[in-house]
Design a protein around this motif. Structure first.
Motif, PDB file in Angstrom:
ATOM      1  N   PRO A  39      82.231  36.130  35.268  1.00 43.80           N
ATOM      2  CA  PRO A  39      82.343  34.950  34.788  1.00 43.80           C
ATOM      3  C   PRO A  39      82.058  33.604  35.785  1.00 43.80           C
ATOM      4  CG  PRO A  39      84.018  36.272  34.102  1.00 43.80           C
ATOM      5  CD  PRO A  39      83.186  36.883  35.321  1.00 43.80           C
ATOM      6  N   GLY A  40      82.759  33.705  36.794  1.00 39.08           N
ATOM      7  CA  GLY A  40      82.584  32.516  37.550  1.00 39.08           C
ATOM      8  C   GLY A  40      81.159  32.249  38.095  1.00 39.08           C
ATOM      9  N   VAL A  42      86.478  30.422  38.508  1.00 40.01           N
ATOM     10  CA  VAL A  42      85.256  30.527  39.258  1.00 40.01           C
ATOM     11  C   VAL A  42      85.144  31.007  40.608  1.00 40.01           C
ATOM     12  CG1 VAL A  42      84.057  28.673  37.809  1.00 40.01           C
ATOM     13  CG2 VAL A  42      85.157  28.035  39.939  1.00 40.01           C
ATOM     14  N   GLY A  43      86.280  31.014  41.487  1.00 41.10           N
ATOM     15  CA  GLY A  43      86.556  31.401  42.614  1.00 41.10           C
ATOM     16  C   GLY A  43      86.662  30.080  43.575  1.00 41.10           C
ATOM     17  N   ALA A  80      88.685  28.512  31.176  1.00 43.12           N
ATOM     18  CA  ALA A  80      87.318  27.842  31.585  1.00 43.12           C
ATOM     19  C   ALA A  80      86.814  26.569  31.034  1.00 43.12           C
ATOM     20  CB  ALA A  80      86.074  28.967  31.182  1.00 43.12           C
ATOM     21  N   LEU A  81      87.568  26.547  29.708  1.00 40.97           N
ATOM     22  CA  LEU A  81      87.032  25.031  29.381  1.00 40.97           C
ATOM     23  C   LEU A  81      88.034  23.993  30.005  1.00 40.97           C
ATOM     24  CD1 LEU A  81      86.965  26.187  25.275  1.00 40.97           C
ATOM     25  CD2 LEU A  81      84.984  25.576  27.031  1.00 40.97           C
ATOM     26  N   VAL A  82      89.089  24.378  30.364  1.00 42.46           N
ATOM     27  CA  VAL A  82      90.075  23.383  30.763  1.00 42.46           C
ATOM     28  C   VAL A  82      89.289  22.995  32.247  1.00 42.46           C
ATOM     29  CG1 VAL A  82      92.205  23.010  31.980  1.00 42.46           C
ATOM     30  CG2 VAL A  82      92.008  24.016  29.817  1.00 42.46           C
ATOM     31  N   PHE A 103      85.865  34.554  44.235  1.00 40.27           N
ATOM     32  CA  PHE A 103      84.763  34.537  43.384  1.00 40.27           C
ATOM     33  C   PHE A 103      85.101  34.647  42.008  1.00 40.27           C
ATOM     34  CE2 PHE A 103      82.774  36.749  46.975  1.00 40.27           C
ATOM     35  CZ  PHE A 103      81.933  35.767  47.315  1.00 40.27           C
ATOM     36  N   GLY A 104      86.596  34.606  41.643  1.00 43.88           N
ATOM     37  CA  GLY A 104      87.079  34.477  40.290  1.00 43.88           C
ATOM     38  C   GLY A 104      87.572  35.801  39.804  1.00 43.88           C
ATOM     39  N   ALA A 105      88.227  35.920  38.694  1.00 43.89           N
ATOM     40  CA  ALA A 105      88.707  36.979  38.043  1.00 43.89           C
ATOM     41  C   ALA A 105      89.052  36.549  36.558  1.00 43.89           C
ATOM     42  CB  ALA A 105      89.390  37.949  38.540  1.00 43.89           C
ATOM     43  N   LEU A 106      88.175  35.775  35.918  1.00 47.41           N
ATOM     44  CA  LEU A 106      88.883  34.974  34.661  1.00 47.41           C
ATOM     45  C   LEU A 106      89.332  35.797  33.837  1.00 47.41           C
ATOM     46  CD1 LEU A 106      88.913  32.396  33.542  1.00 47.41           C
ATOM     47  CD2 LEU A 106      86.547  32.552  32.773  1.00 47.41           C
ATOM     48  N   THR A 107      88.638  37.114  33.767  1.00 49.80           N
ATOM     49  CA  THR A 107      89.080  37.896  32.504  1.00 49.80           C
ATOM     50  C   THR A 107      90.525  38.614  32.761  1.00 49.80           C
ATOM     51  OG1 THR A 107      87.684  39.586  33.403  1.00 49.80           O
ATOM     52  CG2 THR A 107      86.794  38.587  31.652  1.00 49.80           C
TER      53      THR A 107
END
Length: 290
Positions: free
Chosen positions: A244-245, A192-193, A16-18, A121-125
């Protein structure tokens, strides 16, 4: 900070930071060119790449990068024509991209709605080590390109004709922006998707523009805001058990609203505090006769 004792949360945070740094660094050029929604359009096209990857049992990320890059180049070439028919072609490209992606995902062995929603919609975890390496490498490449080529990219965004007369390779730079947009959208789909990445490109820039004047200052502040939104969004999502997204985007929009309200309030108070010049008390063209 106990959330980040888990490896998957650390991977989510780094990814996420990148994205939080790279997306606004690219987004400021898109905003300058009034192409704020191009990330949304490229995201539609990238979904077809995801479907191709799933259908062929290949990496959805790599397939999405290739398809999104082709779509972004097509968008740039259509934009270059500057005709009304170009808008229709873009609309067909955008909607065809998301429709084709949904169909291809449905035809693949992984037909679940969860798989489709994770890309939309993202699946960051669920970011794996391989995903994180891909995000980090491509994100750093985008970041370096946007910073190193800032003078040339600013020139074509500010006045394309002047940049062409000055001898800059305008078409090559335009295509570079198109391809880096595709790359950024694709690597951000895990964070974030595909449907929300455009917000992370644009909203921090819009927030920074309210309090800064120079291009460099706006770019630096936008990247900082993107970093804060991304890091805080991952932490808040882990604490509240939210997506998260979506949480990252909501935080970015919240910062925009707070800054907008703050700047508007400051300007109102400042105007009231300034004394009204005597010449403005009565219009100069009014003549009083005795």
């Amino acid at each position: 900070m106990g959330l980040f004792q888990y490896e998957f949360m650390l991977r989510a945070l780094v990814g996420a930071l990148v994205i939080g740094l790279a997306a606004p660094a690219l987004g400021i050029y898109l905003v300058q060119r009034r192409l704020s929604l191009i990330g949304d359009g490229v995201g539609h096209v990238a979904l077809t790449g995801v479907g191709v990857g799933l259908l062929l049992n290949r990496s959805p990320v790599i397939a999405a990068v290739i398809v999104a890059a082709i779509g972004a180049v097509a968008i740039e070439l259509i934009r270059e024509r500057g005709r009304t028919s170009g808008d229709m072609a873009l609309a067909i490209l955008f909607y065809g991209g998301i429709a084709g992606g949904v169909v291809l995902v449905g035809l693949s062995s992984n037909r679940s709605n969860a798989a489709l929603m994770s890309y939309l919609f993202g699946a960051l975890t669920t970011t794996s080590r391989t995903d994180l390496v891909t995000i980090a490498i491509l994100g750093v490449v985008v970041l370096i390109a946007m910073i190193a080529l800032r003078p040339a990219l600013f020139a074509i965004c500010h006045d394309e004709e002047y940049a062409r007369v000055s001898g800059l390779p305008v078409r090559a730079l335009n295509l570079l922006l198109a391809v880096t947009t595709a790359v950024t959208v694709t690597i951000a789909m895990r964070a974030v998707g595909l449907l929300l990445i455009s917000a992370l490109m644009v909203v921090p820039v819009a927030t920074a523009q309210q309090v800064t004047r120079g291009f460099v200052g706006t770019m630096a502040l936008a990247m900082g805001l993107g970093l804060v939104a991304a890091g805080s969004g991952v932490w808040l999502a882990g604490t509240l058990d939210t997506a998260p997204g979506a949480t990252i985007v909501v935080l970015a929009i919240t910062m925009f609203l707070l800054v907008a309200i703050g700047t508007a309030t400051w300007r109102t108070l400042r105007r009231r505090a300034l004394p009204v010049p005597a010449t403005e008390l009565e219009p100069p063209d009014v003549v009083l006769k005795h």
